[in-house]
Design a protein around this motif. Structure first.
Motif: not given
Length: 170
Positions: A98-99, A101, A104-105, A136
């Motif tokens: 998620v971080e 990208h 999606e978180g 994110t």
């Protein structure tokens, strides 16, 4: 002369190492939060759950080895703790993705971090409006890895210790 078997000593050693390792990891996370001022996001808090549940399991594994209970009990507890670390590592992989990208978180992660009120009278009014930091964005990167990435490494190492301990306890 020692009355403990080599299997019991191995279980004790691996269980103690696992317990200490888990305490160090969660203690570091709490230190970054309460001493360093890094507010955890929702996924950061989720990554802590396997440690909160795993530490007591690992402690019980140590106690069963000390008490000389049947090795299958200690082995089972080490396997359970190892599986918890696998789950923690999985959550860490998800969070790191998620971080970066890659995906999606969760919708529970907010996009901004509001400051905590300094007015105790307004605290209840702000509880519904203050959101944690976004999942994110990594708050800190050490050697290119976020805390989620480091959690993956720690979780894999701790799972390996737990599973190796279970194997040596057999």
């Amino acid at each position: 002369m020692s009355t403990t078997s080599p299997t019991s000593r191995a279980a004790l050693g691996y269980g103690a190492l696992l317990t200490i390792g888990m305490i160090v990891v969660i203690g570091s996370a709490l230190g970054f939060q309460y001493i360093g001022g890094y507010i955890p996001c929702a996924l950061c808090l989720d990554q802590r759950q396997p440690y909160y549940y795993g530490i007591p399991v690992a402690i019980i594994a140590v106690l069963t080895a000390v008490a000389g209970l049947p090795s299958w009990i200690t082995r089972g507890l080490l396997i359970i703790a190892g599986l918890m670390m696998v789950v923690g590592g999985g959550i860490g992989v998800y969070h790191a993705g998620v971080e970066w990208h890659f995906w999606e978180g969760p919708t529970t992660c907010s996009t901004t971090a509001s400051s905590v009120t300094q007015n105790a009278g307004d605290l209840l009014g702000q509880l519904n409006t203050i959101k944690g930091p976004s999942c994110t964005e990594a708050a800190l990167r050490i050697l290119g890895l976020s805390m989620a990435g480091w959690n993956v490494i720690a979780s894999v190492i701790l799972a390996a210790i737990a599973f190796l301990g279970a194997k040596k306890t057999a």
